[in-house]
Design a protein around this motif. Structure first.
Motif, PDB file in Angstrom:
ATOM      1  N   LYS A 161       2.105  -3.680  11.317  1.00  0.00           N
ATOM      2  CA  LYS A 161       1.251  -2.768  10.558  1.00  0.00           C
ATOM      3  C   LYS A 161       1.597  -1.315  10.864  1.00  0.00           C
ATOM      4  O   LYS A 161       1.550  -0.448   9.977  1.00  0.00           O
ATOM      5  CB  LYS A 161      -0.218  -3.033  10.902  1.00  0.00           C
ATOM      6  CG  LYS A 161      -0.778  -4.335  10.360  1.00  0.00           C
ATOM      7  CD  LYS A 161      -1.167  -4.179   8.903  1.00  0.00           C
ATOM      8  CE  LYS A 161      -2.029  -5.336   8.441  1.00  0.00           C
ATOM      9  NZ  LYS A 161      -2.413  -5.196   7.013  1.00  0.00           N
ATOM     10  N   ASN A 164       4.796  -0.642   8.954  1.00  0.00           N
ATOM     11  CA  ASN A 164       4.594  -0.646   7.504  1.00  0.00           C
ATOM     12  C   ASN A 164       3.179  -1.140   7.214  1.00  0.00           C
ATOM     13  O   ASN A 164       2.910  -2.339   7.301  1.00  0.00           O
ATOM     14  CB  ASN A 164       5.624  -1.542   6.815  1.00  0.00           C
ATOM     15  CG  ASN A 164       5.550  -1.442   5.301  1.00  0.00           C
ATOM     16  OD1 ASN A 164       4.528  -1.061   4.734  1.00  0.00           O
ATOM     17  ND2 ASN A 164       6.634  -1.789   4.629  1.00  0.00           N
ATOM     18  N   LYS A 166       1.708  -1.855   4.693  1.00  0.00           N
ATOM     19  CA  LYS A 166       1.593  -2.840   3.618  1.00  0.00           C
ATOM     20  C   LYS A 166       1.835  -4.272   4.103  1.00  0.00           C
ATOM     21  O   LYS A 166       1.552  -5.225   3.372  1.00  0.00           O
ATOM     22  CB  LYS A 166       2.588  -2.508   2.509  1.00  0.00           C
ATOM     23  CG  LYS A 166       2.281  -1.216   1.760  1.00  0.00           C
ATOM     24  CD  LYS A 166       3.284  -0.983   0.637  1.00  0.00           C
ATOM     25  CE  LYS A 166       2.969   0.297  -0.129  1.00  0.00           C
ATOM     26  NZ  LYS A 166       3.962   0.536  -1.224  1.00  0.00           N
ATOM     27  N   GLN A 168       1.230  -7.763   5.550  1.00  0.00           N
ATOM     28  CA  GLN A 168       0.003  -8.553   5.615  1.00  0.00           C
ATOM     29  C   GLN A 168       0.033  -9.471   6.837  1.00  0.00           C
ATOM     30  O   GLN A 168       1.076 -10.054   7.162  1.00  0.00           O
ATOM     31  CB  GLN A 168      -0.159  -9.402   4.360  1.00  0.00           C
ATOM     32  CG  GLN A 168      -0.278  -8.604   3.071  1.00  0.00           C
ATOM     33  CD  GLN A 168      -0.643  -9.495   1.912  1.00  0.00           C
ATOM     34  OE1 GLN A 168      -1.789  -9.909   1.746  1.00  0.00           O
ATOM     35  NE2 GLN A 168       0.356  -9.813   1.093  1.00  0.00           N
ATOM     36  N   THR A 298       7.473  -6.373   1.600  1.00  0.00           N
ATOM     37  CA  THR A 298       7.430  -6.318   3.066  1.00  0.00           C
ATOM     38  C   THR A 298       7.658  -7.706   3.646  1.00  0.00           C
ATOM     39  O   THR A 298       7.707  -8.710   2.928  1.00  0.00           O
ATOM     40  CB  THR A 298       6.062  -5.809   3.537  1.00  0.00           C
ATOM     41  OG1 THR A 298       5.058  -6.760   3.133  1.00  0.00           O
ATOM     42  CG2 THR A 298       5.744  -4.458   2.950  1.00  0.00           C
ATOM     43  N   ASP A 300       5.702 -10.390   5.877  1.00  0.00           N
ATOM     44  CA  ASP A 300       4.324 -10.708   6.228  1.00  0.00           C
ATOM     45  C   ASP A 300       4.279 -11.712   7.371  1.00  0.00           C
ATOM     46  O   ASP A 300       5.293 -12.337   7.712  1.00  0.00           O
ATOM     47  CB  ASP A 300       3.586 -11.261   5.013  1.00  0.00           C
ATOM     48  CG  ASP A 300       3.528 -10.264   3.859  1.00  0.00           C
ATOM     49  OD1 ASP A 300       3.321  -9.066   4.126  1.00  0.00           O
ATOM     50  OD2 ASP A 300       3.709 -10.686   2.693  1.00  0.00           O
TER      51      ASP A 300
END
Length: 565
Positions: A161, A164, A166, A168, A298, A300
């Motif tokens: 996080k 980035n 974004k 998840q 991204t 995740d």
């Protein structure tokens, strides 16, 4: 191997139906995957799986029987001699190492429970994953406010996080401490199993997908389940082991021949069955699909904490038909889960390990060529020990606080300096004189001792204890029981075996990595669970501050290239 069939199972297909559309399994054989090299782009999804109490011994014992998900992982990069290197081999400390890269000494998670004598509670006990400042709560099961506050370091999800926003992060587990310690401080969704299905932190509303998954799980819990069919591979382990009645008496209770039948609404038996792992995997798959994990720009993170193996190990031991059924069911459920992921075409990497190992109950050990296995002497009960010393020396009571007959021991803060010295002298002498005690080490000794940088398979007793020692939370002294002494004085109340010791049967766990196109190899030299964070961070290109972690990157590429950047 004869396929395992069971009437007591939540299938992935059933729970995945809660989403708007179900994944369509590939109908044709896919083209051979491109070989993963140092130049291969990062995967779009990281899947981290912790199987509670999945010891290296269990992995070795059942490896030849696996044909599903565990067989797939065993064909990847295999570290069969992984270590939860610290001494306090409990669930919360173990999970805290997996995605932080840090020993419990630095995560602050020294045990499932520790004692803070400054809190207003009468028993002074603090659960590892609670906020004890919430009014009206206690550390008792279901009576605390779940929280990540005690975890002192970031997790992989937190690092992702930070790199980035974004990215998840979703964490789903059978236990709150597993979901919390791996999910970290910034997870988008974090939840665990409860009698009503799934829940999260107080005041947190579950997403619509999680709510539907929870409702499906609750409905399954409410249904009675007949026993499962015994797989042929488990027949040799189908031997009843007498354990007395469930109050520690001389009754006719046994373990070793269970089939996981249960009445409707029996949540405890649900947790201690393959159904629980199936529910977590299904919920995780549904959340992945609903959130589109691995489908965006991204990388995740999906975290899955599978707790059934631990509940089964505690309730029936590690060597009966119950554990055999569980191992084959876990293999099958993971296979179903991976098939669903494969069908999406997402490039994903998997890491699987355990929070600790485990040891079989002494009654079966004694039947299976280990006659020295025994249960702990009731004389080592810390309440009884503290009372005896307080009465002898005329000291205020309660004198000693502890969660059991071994581990961290805390002296009352009401003592004067002279009283404290006298109490310590007497307590240390009594513990050290007991024939079941291997060693007693003081907090002052550990505070002066450096954390080891050596391979975990050659760590000394002091090395192991130091990796679990945190000056603000650990006890005044630590008691270590001798090998094969089970710290449960009587078989009863649903627990016949446990873990938590400094010995290798509790420390050794498998560490497995798999990615499509990643050439498999096996490295039998010792590595640590704290190595998982830097390894995955390197694979996905997330920068770390090496000065803030205890682990090292493991090179997952066979040959001269390296995955460690």
């Amino acid at each position: 191997m004869k396929p395992l069939t069971t009437a007591a199972k939540i299938t992935l297909a059933a729970l995945l139906s809660i989403t708007a559309t179900g994944a369509v399994l590939a109908q044709n054989s896919p083209a051979p995957p491109a070989k993963v090299t140092a130049a291969t782009p990062p995967p779009k999804l990281v899947v981290v799986i912790a199987v509670d109490q999945f010891s290296a011994d269990l992995f070795a014992e059942y490896r030849s029987h696996f044909t599903g998900g565990l067989a797939r992982l065993a064909s990847g990069v295999v570290f069969p001699a992984g270590y939860q290197s610290h001494g306090a081999t409990e669930t919360c400390p173990g999970h805290s190492t997996i995605l932080t890269g840090n020993h419990p000494a630095h995560t602050g998670i020294i045990a499932n429970n520790y004692f803070d004598l400054s809190v207003s509670r009468d028993d002074k006990r603090v659960y590892c994953a609670e906020d004890e400042t919430v009014a009206g709560t206690t550390s008792g099961s279901g009576k605390y406010a779940a929280s990540v506050n005690h975890l002192l370091v970031p997790t992989l999800g937190d690092w992702m996080k930070a790199a980035n926003p974004k990215a998840q992060v979703v964490s789903v587990a059978g236990k709150d401490r597993a979901a919390i310690m791996m999910g970290g401080h910034k997870a988008d969704e974090l939840m665990w199993l409860v009698p009503t299905g799934l829940t999260s932190y107080r005041g947190t509303e579950l997403s619509p997908t999680a709510q539907r998954a929870g409702a499906a799980i609750a409905a399954a819990i409410a249904q009675p389940r007949p026993g499962v069919q015994m797989p042929a591979d488990c027949a040799s382990r189908d031997i009843a082991i007498p354990i007395g009645d469930q109050t520690g008496g001389k009754g006719g209770a046994t373990v070793g021949t269970g089939r996981f039948q249960r009445d409707g609404g029996d949540f405890r038996r649900f947790l201690a069955s393959p159904e629980a792992d199936g529910a977590v995997l299904a919920a995780g798959a549904a959340l992945r699909q609903a959130r589109g994990l691995g489908e965006g720009d991204t990388t995740d993170l999906l975290i899955l904490g599978l707790s059934a193996t631990d509940y089964i190990g505690h309730g029936t031991g590690t060597e009966g038909s119950e554990m055999c059924i569980q191992m084959l069911a876990l293999d099958r459920e993971l296979g179903d889960f991976f098939a669903r992921l494969d069908a999406t075409g997402i490039d994903y990497v998997v890491a699987l390990t355990a929070d600790h190992g485990g040891h079989d109950l002494p009654e079966r050990n004694r039947q299976n060529a280990w006659p020295a296995a025994e249960r702990v002497d009731k004389a080592l009960d810390p309440d009884a020990m503290g009372k005896a010393v307080a009465e002898k020396l005329g000291l205020p009571q309660p004198l000693l606080y502890s969660d059991g007959p071994f581990g961290d021991m805390y002296l009352s803060k009401a003592l004067t300096v002279a009283q404290r010295k006298a109490a310590m002298t007497e307590l240390l002498a009594r513990y050290r004189a007991h024939p079941q005690v291997e060693a007693v080490v003081t907090g002052e000794e550990l505070a002066r001792y450096p954390i080891s940088k050596r391979s975990p398979d050659v760590w000394t007793l002091m090395d192991k204890l130091r990796a679990s020692y945190n000056a603000q939370r650990s006890g005044d002294f630590i008691v270590v029981l001798k090998p094969r002494v089970t710290p449960i004085p009587e078989s009863g109340m649903g627990y016949v075996a446990t873990h938590g010791s400094v010995w290798d049967y509790d420390r050794r766990v498998p560490i497995l990595f798999w990615r499509k196109g990643l050439a498999g190899f096996e490295q039998p030299n010792a590595v640590m669970t704290v190595d998982i964070l830097p390894t995955l961070a390197s694979v996905i290109g997330v920068p770390l501050d090496a000065g803030k972690i205890d682990g090292r990157c493991l090179d997952l590429l066979s040959g001269p290239e390296s995955s460690c950047r």
